[in-house]
Design a protein around this motif. Structure first.
Motif, PDB file in Angstrom:
ATOM      1  N   PHE A 124      19.750  27.590  26.017  1.00 17.97           N
ATOM      2  CA  PHE A 124      19.881  28.194  27.334  1.00 17.97           C
ATOM      3  C   PHE A 124      21.191  27.765  27.990  1.00 17.97           C
ATOM      4  CE2 PHE A 124      15.241  27.610  26.662  1.00 17.97           C
ATOM      5  CZ  PHE A 124      14.929  28.951  26.501  1.00 17.97           C
ATOM      6  N   THR A 125      21.860  28.713  28.627  1.00 19.34           N
ATOM      7  CA  THR A 125      23.168  28.457  29.223  1.00 19.34           C
ATOM      8  C   THR A 125      23.177  28.893  30.682  1.00 19.34           C
ATOM      9  OG1 THR A 125      24.036  30.651  28.656  1.00 19.34           O
ATOM     10  CG2 THR A 125      24.277  28.887  26.992  1.00 19.34           C
ATOM     11  N   LEU A 126      24.227  28.507  31.379  1.00 20.84           N
ATOM     12  CA  LEU A 126      24.409  28.947  32.764  1.00 20.84           C
ATOM     13  C   LEU A 126      24.542  30.464  32.818  1.00 20.84           C
ATOM     14  CD1 LEU A 126      24.715  28.123  35.702  1.00 20.84           C
ATOM     15  CD2 LEU A 126      27.165  27.763  35.282  1.00 20.84           C
ATOM     16  N   ASP A 127      25.165  31.046  31.793  1.00 21.70           N
ATOM     17  CA  ASP A 127      25.263  32.510  31.735  1.00 21.70           C
ATOM     18  C   ASP A 127      23.875  33.152  31.673  1.00 21.70           C
ATOM     19  OD1 ASP A 127      28.010  32.493  31.835  1.00 21.70           O
ATOM     20  OD2 ASP A 127      28.289  32.654  29.657  1.00 21.70           O
ATOM     21  N   SER A 128      22.941  32.504  30.964  1.00 22.51           N
ATOM     22  CA  SER A 128      21.569  33.013  30.895  1.00 22.51           C
ATOM     23  C   SER A 128      20.954  33.083  32.288  1.00 22.51           C
ATOM     24  CB  SER A 128      20.702  32.111  30.009  1.00 22.51           C
ATOM     25  OG  SER A 128      21.218  31.974  28.718  1.00 22.51           O
ATOM     26  N   VAL A 129      21.169  32.030  33.067  1.00 24.64           N
ATOM     27  CA  VAL A 129      20.622  31.973  34.424  1.00 24.64           C
ATOM     28  C   VAL A 129      21.267  33.040  35.304  1.00 24.64           C
ATOM     29  CG1 VAL A 129      20.307  30.540  36.474  1.00 24.64           C
ATOM     30  CG2 VAL A 129      20.122  29.510  34.188  1.00 24.64           C
ATOM     31  N   ASN A 130      22.583  33.115  35.259  1.00 20.31           N
ATOM     32  CA  ASN A 130      23.290  34.094  36.092  1.00 20.31           C
ATOM     33  C   ASN A 130      22.911  35.521  35.715  1.00 20.31           C
ATOM     34  OD1 ASN A 130      24.622  32.019  37.434  1.00 20.31           O
ATOM     35  ND2 ASN A 130      26.386  32.067  36.061  1.00 20.31           N
ATOM     36  N   ASP A 131      22.768  35.760  34.423  1.00 23.48           N
ATOM     37  CA  ASP A 131      22.441  37.107  33.952  1.00 23.48           C
ATOM     38  C   ASP A 131      21.064  37.546  34.441  1.00 23.48           C
ATOM     39  OD1 ASP A 131      22.865  39.458  31.996  1.00 23.48           O
ATOM     40  OD2 ASP A 131      20.957  38.603  31.338  1.00 23.48           O
ATOM     41  N   VAL A 132      20.075  36.668  34.342  1.00 22.62           N
ATOM     42  CA  VAL A 132      18.724  37.068  34.752  1.00 22.62           C
ATOM     43  C   VAL A 132      18.642  37.244  36.262  1.00 22.62           C
ATOM     44  CG1 VAL A 132      17.624  34.788  35.087  1.00 22.62           C
ATOM     45  CG2 VAL A 132      16.291  36.699  34.178  1.00 22.62           C
ATOM     46  N   PRO A 153      16.253  40.793  40.729  1.00 28.53           N
ATOM     47  CA  PRO A 153      16.388  40.221  42.078  1.00 28.53           C
ATOM     48  C   PRO A 153      15.140  39.428  42.475  1.00 28.53           C
ATOM     49  CG  PRO A 153      17.079  42.527  42.041  1.00 28.53           C
ATOM     50  CD  PRO A 153      16.450  42.250  40.708  1.00 28.53           C
ATOM     51  N   GLY A 154      15.361  38.255  43.031  1.00 30.46           N
ATOM     52  CA  GLY A 154      14.252  37.432  43.490  1.00 30.46           C
ATOM     53  C   GLY A 154      13.552  36.651  42.407  1.00 30.46           C
ATOM     54  N   VAL A 155      14.092  36.649  41.184  1.00 32.77           N
ATOM     55  CA  VAL A 155      13.441  35.938  40.086  1.00 32.77           C
ATOM     56  C   VAL A 155      13.471  34.434  40.316  1.00 32.77           C
ATOM     57  CG1 VAL A 155      15.530  35.686  38.672  1.00 32.77           C
ATOM     58  CG2 VAL A 155      13.279  35.812  37.558  1.00 32.77           C
ATOM     59  N   ASN A 156      12.405  33.767  39.902  1.00 27.39           N
ATOM     60  CA  ASN A 156      12.345  32.302  39.920  1.00 27.39           C
ATOM     61  C   ASN A 156      12.713  31.793  38.532  1.00 27.39           C
ATOM     62  OD1 ASN A 156      10.828  31.648  42.620  1.00 27.39           O
ATOM     63  ND2 ASN A 156       9.669  33.322  41.687  1.00 27.39           N
ATOM     64  N   VAL A 157      13.685  30.909  38.468  1.00 27.77           N
ATOM     65  CA  VAL A 157      14.104  30.345  37.185  1.00 27.77           C
ATOM     66  C   VAL A 157      13.434  28.985  37.018  1.00 27.77           C
ATOM     67  CG1 VAL A 157      16.045  29.579  35.780  1.00 27.77           C
ATOM     68  CG2 VAL A 157      16.290  31.592  37.248  1.00 27.77           C
ATOM     69  N   LEU A 158      12.648  28.867  35.958  1.00 26.24           N
ATOM     70  CA  LEU A 158      11.835  27.679  35.686  1.00 26.24           C
ATOM     71  C   LEU A 158      12.188  27.162  34.300  1.00 26.24           C
ATOM     72  CD1 LEU A 158       9.360  25.784  36.109  1.00 26.24           C
ATOM     73  CD2 LEU A 158       7.903  27.716  35.450  1.00 26.24           C
ATOM     74  N   VAL A 159      12.700  25.928  34.206  1.00 29.41           N
ATOM     75  CA  VAL A 159      13.183  25.426  32.921  1.00 29.41           C
ATOM     76  C   VAL A 159      12.639  24.028  32.630  1.00 29.41           C
ATOM     77  CG1 VAL A 159      15.311  26.770  33.142  1.00 29.41           C
ATOM     78  CG2 VAL A 159      15.293  24.362  33.844  1.00 29.41           C
ATOM     79  N   HIS A 160      12.721  23.674  31.364  1.00 27.56           N
ATOM     80  CA  HIS A 160      12.323  22.348  30.890  1.00 27.56           C
ATOM     81  C   HIS A 160      13.499  21.380  31.067  1.00 27.56           C
ATOM     82  CE1 HIS A 160      10.913  19.224  28.131  1.00 27.56           C
ATOM     83  NE2 HIS A 160       9.722  19.798  28.174  1.00 27.56           N
ATOM     84  N   PRO A 161      13.239  20.095  31.373  1.00 28.36           N
ATOM     85  CA  PRO A 161      14.344  19.139  31.565  1.00 28.36           C
ATOM     86  C   PRO A 161      15.114  18.784  30.310  1.00 28.36           C
ATOM     87  CG  PRO A 161      12.225  18.020  31.733  1.00 28.36           C
ATOM     88  CD  PRO A 161      11.935  19.492  31.695  1.00 28.36           C
ATOM     89  N   GLU A 162      14.724  19.311  29.135  1.00 27.75           N
ATOM     90  CA  GLU A 162      15.540  19.155  27.935  1.00 27.75           C
ATOM     91  C   GLU A 162      16.720  20.136  27.935  1.00 27.75           C
ATOM     92  OE1 GLU A 162      13.151  19.532  24.426  1.00 27.75           O
ATOM     93  OE2 GLU A 162      11.694  18.040  25.103  1.00 27.75           O
ATOM     94  N   CYS A 163      16.771  21.029  28.922  1.00 27.28           N
ATOM     95  CA  CYS A 163      17.894  21.970  29.011  1.00 27.28           C
ATOM     96  C   CYS A 163      19.151  21.244  29.480  1.00 27.28           C
ATOM     97  CB  CYS A 163      17.558  23.109  29.978  1.00 27.28           C
ATOM     98  SG  CYS A 163      16.252  24.221  29.394  1.00 27.28           S
ATOM     99  N   LYS A 164      20.302  21.876  29.266  1.00 24.11           N
ATOM    100  CA  LYS A 164      21.580  21.293  29.664  1.00 24.11           C
ATOM    101  C   LYS A 164      21.632  21.075  31.178  1.00 24.11           C
ATOM    102  CE  LYS A 164      23.891  23.723  25.871  1.00 24.11           C
ATOM    103  NZ  LYS A 164      24.782  24.841  25.512  1.00 24.11           N
ATOM    104  N   HIS A 165      22.461  20.119  31.580  1.00 20.98           N
ATOM    105  CA  HIS A 165      22.550  19.731  32.986  1.00 20.98           C
ATOM    106  C   HIS A 165      22.903  20.920  33.876  1.00 20.98           C
ATOM    107  CE1 HIS A 165      22.996  16.905  36.283  1.00 20.98           C
ATOM    108  NE2 HIS A 165      24.183  17.401  36.557  1.00 20.98           N
ATOM    109  N   GLU A 166      23.849  21.746  33.450  1.00 23.91           N
ATOM    110  CA  GLU A 166      24.254  22.870  34.294  1.00 23.91           C
ATOM    111  C   GLU A 166      23.163  23.920  34.423  1.00 23.91           C
ATOM    112  OE1 GLU A 166      26.337  23.502  30.202  1.00 23.91           O
ATOM    113  OE2 GLU A 166      25.801  21.829  31.554  1.00 23.91           O
TER     114      GLU A 166
END
Length: 389
Positions: free
Chosen positions: A257-265, A270-283
């Motif tokens: 998972f990347t910052l681009d993934s977050v920005n793209d979704v 619109p209004g999506v909640n992004v929920l990730v595991h703490p094993e993901c990259k810091h950014e």
């Protein structure tokens, strides 16, 4: 199954990647003896049901959240790695623990269960790439480096549950603690009460995210130790100044998972909640709305209002299962590319059927046994985790 740790040669590694040869120094095994049923066998579900019924209370089947649905349907309990190991320990009357997960999880179950219980991993090739990124010889060389610099006495080792029994044993021998993604902050808080520095194994991202986002340390307080470079690729000054020495390891799934993934979704939904595991990259973690363990992810979406939209950054089997359980919510995988945990996915219905039918026939397949000395040391680190305030 006691392992002597050593690093494979470049040729051996290349052969392993090509599917030829094996890696005896790996946390995972590579062979599965016996004849497996064909994946196309239409009687697999009936065979698994019959074998499990024949074994009755003698068998207890554990299913990790990242397992396939075809396997999860036969699990007596589902959960994350530590929950499952504790569930196994809470069933002392079960003669056989069939662990549908990966190798380090079965090791933890063997450490926590009684001597009379036998832990079975349906496919020995179900390993963990993250756990494989820290082997005992490498960690001992790192500790020797810290000792030579005169700072080892100030360092408290902390290892994530996603590590081999040997690494948990090392931590136990060196007054450290094991942690999960749920209690990493408590583990680090305890560690800093015992010493001035922490060596965090083997996942750099969980260590960094916990230290910086939950403990209030800065990125400059953390250094990344590369076991394949002399002195970890760090200067003596960097190691002496660091508060947290992060091991260069990561999860092959969450690292996608990347910052681009977050920005793209966010642009697409619109209004999506992004929920990730703490094993993901810091950014990725800093750009997300919610961060937490697999159990946290499940509970968060369970409690979410109908009609809400969620982009989830964790293993696809789990995301798909959550989506199916909540048709009133819009739940999607954070990345556009489908990504399963390839080693976890090795536990399929044919392997489970084979393991159960072997037990019915009086044979114990793929038993995972941690040697007594390593188990005793590892138990110290695990018990320290259970004693955390």
């Amino acid at each position: 199954m006691t392992t002597t740790w050593a690093e494979p040669s470049g040729t051996a590694t290349a052969l392993l990647l090509l599917g030829r040869g094996s890696d005896p120094s790996s946390e995972r095994g590579v062979d599965c003896p016996g004849d497996l049923p064909a994946p196309s066998d239409p009687t697999l579900v009936a065979r698994a049901t019959a074998a499990k019924a024949a074994l009755g209370d003698r068998v207890f089947v554990l299913g990790h959240h990242y397992q396939r649905d075809e396997v999860i349907q036969f699990a007596d309990v589902t959960g994350d790695s530590f929950k499952l190991a504790r569930e196994a320990a809470a069933r002392p009357d079960a003669e056989f623990i069939v662990f549908c997960g990966v190798h380090f999880m079965a090791e933890s179950a063997d450490i926590l269960t009684t001597e009379s219980q036998r832990v079975i991993l349906p496919d020995l090739a179900a390993g963990c790439s993250m756990a494989d990124m820290a082997v005992l010889g490498q960690v001992e060389r790192c500790w020797d480096t810290l000792t030579d610099l005169g700072i080892a006495d100030d360092v408290v080792p902390v290892t994530y549950m996603n590590s081999s029994a040997d690494i948990k044993g090392f931590v136990g021998r060196n007054r450290g603690v094991v942690c999960t993604s749920s209690n990493a902050k408590r583990a680090l808080t305890w560690a800093f009460e015992q010493g001035e520095k922490v060596l965090f194994l083997p996942d750099q991202h969980l260590g960094r995210n916990t230290a910086v986002l939950e403990m209030g340390l800065s990125l400059d307080d953390c250094v990344l130790y590369d076991p394949h470079k002399p002195q970890g690729g760090l200067t003596a000054e960097q190691l002496r100044a660091a508060k947290v020495i992060l091991w260069r390891g990561h999860c092959s799934v969450h690292g996608r998972f990347t910052l681009d993934s977050v920005n793209d979704v966010r642009e697409r939904v619109p209004g999506v909640n992004v929920l990730v595991h703490p094993e993901c990259k810091h950014e990725v973690v800093t750009a997300a709305d919610y961060v937490g363990s697999t159990e946290y992810i499940i509970k968060t979406i369970d409690a979410a209002p109908a009609g809400s939209a969620w982009a989830v950054g964790t293993e696809l089997n789990l995301v798909r299962r959550i989506a199916n359980a909540h048709p009133d919510k819009q739940i999607m995988f954070l990345d556009k590319t489908v990504c399963y945990c390839s080693t976890m996915n090795r536990i399929d219905l044919p392997h489970l059927v084979w393991a159960l039918e072997e037990l019915v026939a009086g044979r114990v397949p793929n038993q995972i046994v941690v040697d007594a000395a390593t188990a005793a040391d590892a138990r110290v680190g695990l018990e320290q985790m259970l004693a955390l305030p």
